[in-house]
Write a protein that holds these residues in place. Sequence first.
Motif, mmCIF file in Angstrom:
data_model
loop_
_atom_site.group_PDB
_atom_site.id
_atom_site.type_symbol
_atom_site.label_atom_id
_atom_site.label_comp_id
_atom_site.label_asym_id
_atom_site.label_seq_id
_atom_site.Cartn_x
_atom_site.Cartn_y
_atom_site.Cartn_z
ATOM 1 N N ALA A 362 0.832 -1.190 0.020
ATOM 2 C CA ALA A 362 0.034 0.041 -0.041
ATOM 3 C C ALA A 362 0.618 1.070 0.006
ATOM 4 C CB ALA A 362 -0.958 -0.007 1.170
ATOM 5 N N GLN A 363 2.348 1.297 0.458
ATOM 6 C CA GLN A 363 2.682 2.299 0.380
ATOM 7 C C GLN A 363 3.806 2.565 -0.943
ATOM 8 O OE1 GLN A 363 2.793 4.233 3.406
ATOM 9 N NE2 GLN A 363 1.457 2.472 3.839
ATOM 10 N N PRO A 365 3.875 3.698 -4.606
ATOM 11 C CA PRO A 365 3.355 4.688 -5.413
ATOM 12 C C PRO A 365 2.676 4.280 -6.651
ATOM 13 C CG PRO A 365 5.560 5.121 -5.347
ATOM 14 C CD PRO A 365 5.320 4.118 -4.411
ATOM 15 N N ASP A 368 -0.852 3.180 -6.295
ATOM 16 C CA ASP A 368 -1.752 4.159 -6.035
ATOM 17 C C ASP A 368 -2.855 4.395 -6.898
ATOM 18 O OD1 ASP A 368 -2.629 6.489 -4.417
ATOM 19 O OD2 ASP A 368 -1.755 7.978 -5.771
ATOM 20 N N GLY A 369 -4.146 4.364 -6.307
ATOM 21 C CA GLY A 369 -5.405 4.217 -7.137
ATOM 22 C C GLY A 369 -5.810 2.826 -7.681
#
Length: 420
Positions: A362-363, A365, A368-369
């Motif tokens: 989840a970290q 990038p 992301d999305g």
Amino acid sequence: MENPLSHRLDTLWRMESPALIARLARMLRGDVGRAEELAQDTWLAALERWPTQGVPDNPGAWLMTTARNRAIDVLRQHQRVAGQHALWGSELEPQPLPLPDDSDALQDDIGDDLLRLMFVACHPVLSADARVALTLRLLGGLTTDEIARAFLQPEPTIAQRIVRAKRTLANKQVAFEVPRQAALPERLGSVLEVVYLVFNEGYTASMGDDWMRPALCDEALRLGRVLASRLPAWPQVHGLLALMELQASRAAARVDAHGTPILLPEQDRARWDWLQIARGQAALAQAMALGGSDDPYVLQAAIADCHARARRVQDTDWAAMAALYQRLAVQQPSPVIELNRAVAVSRAQGAAAAWPLVEQLAQDPRLDGYAPLAAVQGDLLLQLGRVDEARAAFLRAASLTANAREQAVLRARAQAVPIA
């Protein structure tokens, strides 16, 4: 009511146009754009004659003969202009294109021409989007409108993409040939990437109202089978074919009567195509026998085979699948692969073992999305009893996908989460 002749003619064009364009492109020394124009001209001639005179007993031969004669006329015209060029100087520009010396020059296996056309349409000088569009146009016989509808793009956008692709190939003077041995691995990688992009868009549509677009899956499978027949010694070719066969075998079980997606654990495995699974397993065995055990396509096919071997979801060997994902991540590092490995770990060892892996992802990038990450978070949070967080994760996943069917499934999952 659909006109039976019109339907038959559409089918004939899809079947015959790739071979027609491939043969013409070789005659015209790789001029793919001109080859497609001549193929279209030939088809228009057929549409003018066949409805009144009847479809020939061998329509493919009629088309090939007519197209070949038109190509020879073009080559002769080039020769005449080249003769004028020699007399009057360089302003008359076209260079001579030699005529085919005899009919035997055109009698090699048509599969070789199709293979050449595939390598041209998938050339790395083109963007991935352009390679996909050009492949579907030249090798799939799809119209520009059909390609645009398949990818939910405006027709002018696809038309321009195809025009620019053909112009780029001409400007770069891309040879109409199967690459030499030294260049073949990289060029083959580009071809396989395009075929799998087409398959994936058909298997799980990235946007729109439909969960699947079977015509794209079928086209990718057809191209994969052509590659396997023409390049039998390459394990990655058999690996990709195995992967597509095994995934496509689940198609009938992936949606209900209303088109709503059915996730893999809930699928009725009796509806899987077990003959297609056998074909996929045979292709996988061939890839392994050729030494491709660490090829990314072969590893993905082996993962798909773990599902295929389990007649009941509870029989799935999740530990073996997690190990395969770990090997795949070494060969093809990707946070998406790591996310899939985390899912396999959760099935093999429980949500608590997988949650730290997902928290770390989840970290990243790059995710992301990414809707599947939020959906996996929802699954694991629900198993861990964190129901409010699970509901929020499913709703977030629904907001991140552009596919209407997937949105509906994720919202339904959020509504089904019990109230704390």
